[in-house]
Scaffold this motif. Structure first.
Motif, PDB file in Angstrom:
ATOM      1  N   GLN A  51       0.848  -1.187   0.000  1.00 59.43           N
ATOM      2  CA  GLN A  51       0.000   0.000   0.000  1.00 59.43           C
ATOM      3  C   GLN A  51       0.881   1.233   0.000  1.00 59.43           C
ATOM      4  N   VAL A  52       0.676   2.127  -0.971  1.00 60.75           N
ATOM      5  CA  VAL A  52       1.455   3.362  -1.074  1.00 60.75           C
ATOM      6  C   VAL A  52       0.455   4.515  -1.171  1.00 60.75           C
ATOM      7  N   PHE A  53       0.230   5.145  -0.011  1.00 64.97           N
ATOM      8  CA  PHE A  53      -0.826   6.156   0.105  1.00 64.97           C
ATOM      9  C   PHE A  53      -2.147   5.533  -0.360  1.00 64.97           C
ATOM     10  N   ASP A  54      -2.824   6.129  -1.337  1.00 63.42           N
ATOM     11  CA  ASP A  54      -4.123   5.615  -1.768  1.00 63.42           C
ATOM     12  C   ASP A  54      -3.994   4.581  -2.883  1.00 63.42           C
ATOM     13  N   TRP A  55      -2.771   4.212  -3.237  1.00 60.77           N
ATOM     14  CA  TRP A  55      -2.511   3.310  -4.351  1.00 60.77           C
ATOM     15  C   TRP A  55      -1.920   2.000  -3.836  1.00 60.77           C
ATOM     16  N   THR A  56      -1.801   1.043  -4.741  1.00 64.89           N
ATOM     17  CA  THR A  56      -1.177  -0.240  -4.433  1.00 64.89           C
ATOM     18  C   THR A  56      -0.151  -0.556  -5.512  1.00 64.89           C
ATOM     19  N   VAL A  57       1.041  -0.975  -5.108  1.00 69.75           N
ATOM     20  CA  VAL A  57       2.055  -1.365  -6.091  1.00 69.75           C
ATOM     21  C   VAL A  57       1.514  -2.529  -6.916  1.00 69.75           C
ATOM     22  N   PRO A  58       1.478  -2.402  -8.241  1.00 74.24           N
ATOM     23  CA  PRO A  58       0.869  -3.442  -9.083  1.00 74.24           C
ATOM     24  C   PRO A  58       1.763  -4.669  -9.230  1.00 74.24           C
ATOM     25  N   LYS A  59       1.211  -5.659  -9.892  1.00 75.90           N
ATOM     26  CA  LYS A  59       2.007  -6.828 -10.248  1.00 75.90           C
ATOM     27  C   LYS A  59       3.112  -6.425 -11.220  1.00 75.90           C
ATOM     28  N   GLU A  60       4.136  -7.249 -11.268  1.00 72.49           N
ATOM     29  CA  GLU A  60       5.262  -6.976 -12.160  1.00 72.49           C
ATOM     30  C   GLU A  60       5.006  -7.582 -13.531  1.00 72.49           C
TER      31      GLU A  60
END
Length: 435
Positions: free
Chosen positions: A53-62
């Protein structure tokens, strides 16, 4: 370090990075960072796992891709990823399927307003497969007698990480200047490669200086999600909010056309002040864009609650030149001369910031320059031309104006004033005003 032949060095670096297929995650980003580390080995590489979780976002799949193509009924390749890596929709799922003509056409993306370009199209946050091609080629498929096509994409979309690069060059002061740029697009030269190339050579130049007043933070990130991720990690945001006095996002900075500056959210920061000052002396016809025309990472750095003073520096502005986000943004669009101009623009901004202090004359009245070897000993028409800038600088060095203010008041570039300031301080005619 010397900046001699810097344009050629920048261009060769762009040539080396051009073939790589980059996206917001994946091995293309890592390969690009490894090439940048050949210039500045001290760049550190960081991985942030998918799902973070990065602020209101989510690190996506690679996402990674090895190959892709479309074959007609005779087995002829009518599209080949290895000939142009923009030919596949970014983040496409793997595909190996025989499709009818109508099914294939649904998976093809074009730029109808520019029929002879391959557009750059992505689908980062919705899973799908697709191809990109010229509108004229799509029309040929539409009119072809072939009814079956073999579509193939050798890609993976799985848990991995988002990769970014960072370099901190410490100075005498903890106050920081941020230089940020993108490393997430495939083979596009001005849009993608000019920024990292200029940035890494600026870092190399700053490394070579015996003294730096400010600390410099260089970041190499995928667009949007990269800056959000970077700001959310460790104590980056806390330190940057406390220490950042100016910052620049570098994008599309290698062509031969114009210069462009996109202001910060309110257009009233030191970043705005120095960019406007430097650019008016480089090219009075430079393009000034309000924050309404901002790009991806300026939005993140200036966002409410983040509030970092980051402007954007370009040559042709992203989204405003015809080759943007197409295969026409190739190595013929940039040039050593264009890249050198972009490098010089940012370097002048940095040099201005490094010397932008308030100065005060140390004597009452106009100082006698002649006895200090700073004034012509013979009076003749034209003999005073070289000292006019010095006299004008002294006239406004009353402790209330910084060097950018004086430059604006007397209409002389800061790069001309810097050696004058040194002469006057060495002669003890100027002193720094402590803030």
């Amino acid at each position: 370090m010397t900046t001699e032949n810097i344009g050629e060095q920048l261009y060769k670096l762009c040539e080396k990075m051009f073939p790589i297929c980059r996206s917001i995650t994946g091995n293309g980003v890592r390969q690009t960072l490894e090439i940048l580390k050949e210039v500045v080995p001290e760049i550190t590489v960081h991985e942030v796992p998918s799902g973070t979780q990065v602020f209101d976002w989510t690190v996506p799949k690679e996402w990674n891709i090895k190959d892709a193509w479309i074959k007609d009924e005779k087995g002829n390749k009518i599209l080949d990823f290895n000939k142009c890596n923009l030919s596949v929709l970014g983040y496409s799922l793997p595909l190996d399927k025989y499709l009818s003509k109508d099914e294939l056409l649904q998976l093809i993306y074009t730029q109808p307003s520019q029929k002879d370009v391959i557009p750059y199209v992505t689908s980062y946050y919705k899973e799908r497969s697709g191809f990109c091609m010229r509108q004229v080629q799509k029309d040929q498929i539409q009119n072809s007698k072939d009814q079956k096509y073999h579509a193939f994409i050798d890609s993976t979309l799985e848990n991995g990480s988002l990769t970014y690069g960072e370099l901190i060059l410490e100075g005498q002061s903890k106050k920081e200047i941020l230089i940020s740029t993108y490393i997430c697009h495939p083979s596009m030269a001005n849009n993608e490669l000019s920024g990292p190339s200029v940035s890494v050579h600026l870092a190399k130049y700053l490394q070579s200086l015996p003294n730096r007043h400010y600390t410099y933070r260089f970041v190499y990130i995928p667009e949007t999600i990269g800056s959000i991720t970077y700001l959310s990690q460790k104590n980056h945001l806390q330190v940057m909010k406390q220490n950042t006095i100016a910052g620049f996002n570098l994008s599309c900075i290698g062509d031969d056309r114009t210069y462009t500056y996109v202001e910060t959210r309110y257009g009233n920061t030191l970043s705005d002040k120095v960019a406007q000052n430097v650019l008016k002396f480089i090219d009075q016809n430079y393009q000034h864009r309000s924050y309404h025309y901002r790009g991806s990472d300026e939005r993140q750095y200036n966002a409410p609650g983040i509030d970092l003073p980051v402007a954007c520096l370009c040559r042709s502005k992203f989204g405003e030149y015809p080759e943007y986000h197409t295969n026409k943004d190739d190595l013929t669009l940039i040039s050593p001369k264009g890249l050198e101009g972009g490098f010089e623009m940012v370097l002048q901004c940095i040099q201005a910031l490094e010397t932008n202090f308030k100065y005060q004359v140390t004597c009452l009245g106009e100082p006698q320059l002649g006895k200090r070897g700073l004034y012509p000993t013979l009076s003749q028409k034209g003999s005073y031309d070289g000292i006019l800038a010095m006299r004008d600088l002294i006239a406004y060095a009353d402790g209330t104006n910084d060097l950018i203010d004086i430059s604006n008041l007397i209409n002389v570039p800061i790069k001309t004033l810097i050696p004058i300031v040194k002469k006057l301080t060495d002669s003890q005619l100027l002193k720094l005003v402590e803030e």
